[in-house]
Design a protein around this motif. Structure first.
Motif, short mmCIF file in Angstrom:
data_model
loop_
_atom_site.label_atom_id
_atom_site.label_comp_id
_atom_site.label_asym_id
_atom_site.label_seq_id
_atom_site.Cartn_x
_atom_site.Cartn_y
_atom_site.Cartn_z
N ASP A 1 -8.74 -4.94 -3.54
CA ASP A 1 -9.18 -3.61 -3.97
C ASP A 1 -7.96 -2.70 -3.83
N ASP B 1 -5.27 3.47 -12.13
CA ASP B 1 -6.66 3.78 -11.78
C ASP B 1 -7.02 2.93 -10.57
N ALA B 2 -8.02 3.34 -9.82
CA ALA B 2 -8.55 2.48 -8.76
C ALA B 2 -9.08 1.20 -9.39
N ARG C 1 -15.20 3.01 -15.45
CA ARG C 1 -13.86 3.12 -14.88
C ARG C 1 -12.83 2.39 -15.74
N ARG D 1 0.83 -1.21 0.00
CA ARG D 1 0.00 0.00 0.00
C ARG D 1 0.87 1.26 0.00
N GLU E 1 -5.72 1.03 -4.94
CA GLU E 1 -5.79 2.43 -5.32
C GLU E 1 -4.49 2.82 -6.03
N PRO E 2 -4.52 3.87 -6.87
CA PRO E 2 -3.28 4.36 -7.45
C PRO E 2 -2.25 4.68 -6.36
N ASP F 1 -0.72 2.12 -4.78
CA ASP F 1 -0.50 0.75 -4.35
C ASP F 1 0.16 -0.02 -5.49
N CYS G 1 -9.57 -7.00 -10.62
CA CYS G 1 -8.15 -7.07 -10.32
C CYS G 1 -7.59 -8.42 -10.76
#
Length: 276
Positions: A200, A141-142, A225, A26, A202-203, A205, A148
């Protein structure tokens, strides 16, 4: 310049990577890196490199866009290789005193893309032997868990090498021969036999995974997205150029290496020198 002092890694993270074959780190990269790489990736999609692939058949929704070697064409990508914490993260995970940059791989799944990335692991695609090979899969991107990449926990420790396939429609076999290779098992049919890793994210990570960890990914079910991801590949000092009969992916040549050679060369630059 080393960034190791600021690395978001603990001894527990490293142990988990070595046991599981994949971890999510993270907040590994600052927002400035993400913004610079987003701009480079979008520029690459407008003017791709010579190895570009469009894995979405004409008429299908979305777009599965693949390209390689952005570090050779985009300043932000080259800077990431040599100046970001990526090489130090890779070195610590591999337990390596030398870090060599092998290549990079852009994978974009636009909203509505149905094409999945089939189950595979990476090292059979490469003319490389050795255990010190790690990928850093960086989302721009998230990414929700349901779009994923998914990893088969511990599969890098199975002692098995699975025959590579093209990611094109139909899964055409790559013509690579090696006595170690066997067919990829039907992971979806035997899901109850395995543990899986996915997040999950996020940008900023990043997912780090071993080159023998089995993984696959669904299409992008989102209606709005994007899923832009840039994977960089890193090797340690035990990696050696290896002979392969047939095609490799990506088809990188002009390096002048012979079987048994260490990888460091102009095409595969040494990013972190041997300690001492």
């Amino acid at each position: 310049m080393s960034h190791e002092a600021a690395l978001p890694l603990t001894d527990a993270d490293i142990a988990r990577y070595r046991d599981d074959g994949a971890i999510c780190i993270r907040g590994a990269f600052a927002p400035d890196w993400i913004e610079r790489l987003r701009a480079a990736i979008d520029a690459d999609m407008q003017a791709p490199g010579p190895m570009v692939r469009i894995n979405t058949p004409q008429g299908n929704p979305g777009l599965f866009f693949v390209d390689f070697q952005l570090w050779q064409r985009h300043d932000a990508c080259r800077a990431f290789v040599f100046e970001s914490p990526a090489a130090d993260i890779a070195g610590r995970l591999m337990g390596a005193s030398e870090v060599v940059y092998y290549h990079d791989h852009l994978l974009v799944k636009e909203p509505g893309t149905v094409e999945r990335t089939p189950w595979h692991h990476d090292q059979p695609y490469y003319p490389i032997d050795g255990r010190q090979i790690v990928s850093l899969w960086l989302p721009l991107d998230a990414v929700a868990r349901d779009v994923c990449v998914e990893y088969v926990r511990g599969s890098h420790r199975w002692g098995r090498w699975f025959a590579p396939k093209f990611f094109r429609q139909g899964g055409v076999n790559l013509q690579v021969q090696d006595p170690r290779f066997e067919d990829v098992p039907d992971i979806d049919a035997e899901r109850s036999q395995h543990a899986f890793l996915s997040w999950d994210i996020e940008p900023g990570d990043v997912i780090a995974f071993h080159a023998l960890t089995l993984h696959g990914a669904p299409g992008n079910r989102s209606s709005s997205r994007r899923r832009r991801a840039w994977a960089t590949r890193w090797c340690g000092e035990d990696a050696r150029y290896a002979s392969r009969v047939g095609q490799i992916s990506p088809p990188l040549d002009g390096h002048g290496l012979q079987p048994g050679d260490k990888l460091a060369c102009d095409l595969f630059p040494r990013v972190r020198p041997i300690s001492g």
